[in-house]
Design a protein around this motif. Structure first.
Motif, PDB file in Angstrom:
ATOM      1  N   SER A   1      -5.609  -5.078  -6.204  1.00  0.00           N
ATOM      2  CA  SER A   1      -5.077  -4.764  -7.543  1.00  0.00           C
ATOM      3  C   SER A   1      -4.445  -5.986  -8.200  1.00  0.00           C
ATOM      4  O   SER A   1      -4.678  -6.259  -9.379  1.00  0.00           O
TER       5      SER A   1
ATOM      6  N   THR B   1       4.231  -5.600  -2.115  1.00  0.00           N
ATOM      7  CA  THR B   1       5.081  -6.788  -2.004  1.00  0.00           C
ATOM      8  C   THR B   1       6.540  -6.359  -1.821  1.00  0.00           C
ATOM      9  O   THR B   1       7.330  -7.084  -1.242  1.00  0.00           O
TER      10      THR B   1
ATOM     11  N   THR C   1       8.330  -4.216  -6.965  1.00  0.00           N
ATOM     12  CA  THR C   1       8.691  -3.163  -7.924  1.00  0.00           C
ATOM     13  C   THR C   1       9.954  -2.440  -7.461  1.00  0.00           C
ATOM     14  O   THR C   1      10.861  -2.166  -8.263  1.00  0.00           O
TER      15      THR C   1
ATOM     16  N   ILE D   1      -0.496  -0.633  -0.424  1.00  0.00           N
ATOM     17  CA  ILE D   1       0.894  -0.546   0.068  1.00  0.00           C
ATOM     18  C   ILE D   1       0.938  -0.596   1.597  1.00  0.00           C
ATOM     19  O   ILE D   1      -0.062  -0.360   2.276  1.00  0.00           O
TER      20      ILE D   1
HETATM   21  C1  LIG Z   1      -2.185   0.297  -5.813  1.00  0.00           C
HETATM   22  C2  LIG Z   1      -0.805  -0.234  -5.530  1.00  0.00           C
HETATM   23  N1  LIG Z   1       0.222   0.620  -5.436  1.00  0.00           N
HETATM   24  C3  LIG Z   1       1.488   0.182  -5.160  1.00  0.00           C
HETATM   25  C4  LIG Z   1       1.762  -1.159  -4.940  1.00  0.00           C
HETATM   26  C5  LIG Z   1       3.170  -1.592  -4.569  1.00  0.00           C
HETATM   27  O1  LIG Z   1       3.809  -2.402  -5.527  1.00  0.00           O
HETATM   28  P1  LIG Z   1       4.735  -3.630  -5.111  1.00  0.00           P
HETATM   29  O2  LIG Z   1       3.835  -4.781  -4.736  1.00  0.00           O
HETATM   30  O3  LIG Z   1       5.528  -3.933  -6.333  1.00  0.00           O
HETATM   31  O4  LIG Z   1       5.573  -3.242  -3.953  1.00  0.00           O
HETATM   32  C6  LIG Z   1       0.707  -2.060  -5.034  1.00  0.00           C
HETATM   33  C7  LIG Z   1       0.903  -3.510  -4.854  1.00  0.00           C
HETATM   34  O5  LIG Z   1       1.023  -4.126  -3.888  1.00  0.00           O
HETATM   35  C8  LIG Z   1      -0.607  -1.599  -5.324  1.00  0.00           C
HETATM   36  O6  LIG Z   1      -1.658  -2.445  -5.407  1.00  0.00           O
END
Ligand SMILES: Cc1ncc(COP(=O)(O)O)c(C=O)c1O
Length: 347
Positions: free
Chosen positions: A81, A188, A191, A240
């Motif tokens: 993503s 990561t 968020t 995730i």
């Molecule tokens: C589809 C999807 N959902 C949730 C997340 C979680 O977001 P974050 O990277 O801000 O923890 C990600 C990213 O890594 C993702 O690609």
């Protein structure tokens, strides 16, 4: 060279001005009087996921730190993503882009990255991405964007239209405008870091609950207060869960964590489609399962209030994987027991 950086920053700002904010959708939950669940629909960004925000922030951060010029190849390690969104911004400012991804990454994401002119480099599993991305960046004298390191600091968490500010603004006319709980999964961890910091910064009485899939190191490391905890195996929920704890994961701003069984994530993802007609990706299923658990706990305690979580990306990216019953049966198992649980709760 400053001239080129200025024009790159202007192109990103112009793109931002052409974009709209994402919707906050209210779910109808029968039998949950006074408890409202909302989904922030991040699938409607131009590149289809919450990672559009992160990619914009990472490019601004790298440009303003003097890391990218007209001839820089940008390299990223991603489950897909983030790479889709970064490929979009790389094209926007005219630099080359290489995504290092697990070979299991969905075909739709690969097609999107290539559609934006990016190059995909595959590794066997998530544990190899970082080292390979670093090597490719060195070989091309390029720049390793490193979302897992920089996600938390590239985002302006105090404001500037970050996702937390947007959620609290959009909630302002709801029956319970200050959420009782915000639920988010971690890839990561960026968020959840932004949400947790923003809640503290403005002094809101909101809990931040982080949900985590099986195989991920975040949950056991949080329970044991051990940042060095390693599972060494890939998450089965794309986007995730990580084999090790990433630098952008900020445990100190999280109020509690829930480990969600992978089949429960699938069941919740399918339930969302039945209830609303919206096809989401599997990480949204993880988020929603966590939000429904919080809703049940609130109901048991006689509490009223709102719960906000994220619809991270669209299920259209996973038609041949998480939305294919035969693929799920082969790679994860049978989600029936969790589907029955949801039926019982909402009968
Ligand atoms: C589809 C999807 N959902 C949730 C997340 C979680 O977001 P974050 O990277 O801000 O923890 C990600 C990213 O890594 C993702 O690609």
């Amino acid at each position: 060279m400053r001239h080129w950086v200025n024009s790159a920053l202007s192109a990103i700002e112009a793109d931002y001005q052409r974009s709209a904010d994402t919707h906050l959708i209210k779910l109808e939950l029968p039998n949950f009087e006074g408890i409202n669940v909302y989904l922030k629909d991040e699938s409607t960004h131009p590149t289809g996921s919450l990672k559009h925000r992160l990619a914009r922030s990472l490019f601004l951060y790298a440009l303003c730190n003097g890391k990218i010029d007209a001839n820089t190849t940008v390299v990223e390690a991603s489950s897909g993503s983030t790479a889709v969104s970064e490929a979009y911004f790389a094209k926007l400012i005219g630099v080359a882009f290489i995504a290092v991804m697990p070979k299991s990454t969905s075909a739709q994401k690969i097609a999107q990255i290539e559609g934006f002119g990016g190059h995909c480099h595959f590794v066997d599993n998530a544990t190899q991405m970082h080292a390979v991305a670093l090597k490719l960046a060195q070989e091309s004298q390029g720049y390793f964007m490193d979302q897992f390191m920089y996600a938390e600091r590239a985002t302006d968490w105090r404001g500037n239209n970050n996702i937390a500010e947007s959620i609290f603004r959009q909630m302002s006319h709801e029956p319970h405008p200050i959420p009782h709980t915000v639920v988010m999964s971690a890839g990561t961890g960026g968020t959840s870091a932004t949400l947790g910091r923003y809640i503290r910064y403005l002094g809101y009485d909101t809990n931040l609950v982080v949900v985590d899939p099986e195989n991920s190191a975040f949950y056991p490391s949080y329970l044991n207060q051990d940042p060095s905890y390693v599972t060494g195996i890939s998450s089965r929920i794309e986007g995730i869960g990580r084999p090790q704890v990433e630098a952008s994961f900020m445990p100190d701003v999280i109020d509690s964590m829930i480990q969600v069984p992978d089949l429960a994530s699938i069941a919740a993802m399918l339930w969302l489609e039945q209830q609303t007609g919206r096809k989401a990706g599997p990480s949204t299923g993880t988020n929603l399962w966590g939000a429904l658990e919080v809703a049940q706990n609130m109901r048991t305690q006689g509490l009223k209030g709102s719960i906000v979580t994220l619809l991270c990306d669209s299920g259209d990216r996973y038609l041949n994987t998480y939305h294919s019953a035969s693929w799920v049966a082969k790679h994860i198992g049978d989600p029936k027991i969790y589907q029955h649980k949801l039926e019982e709760i909402f009968q």
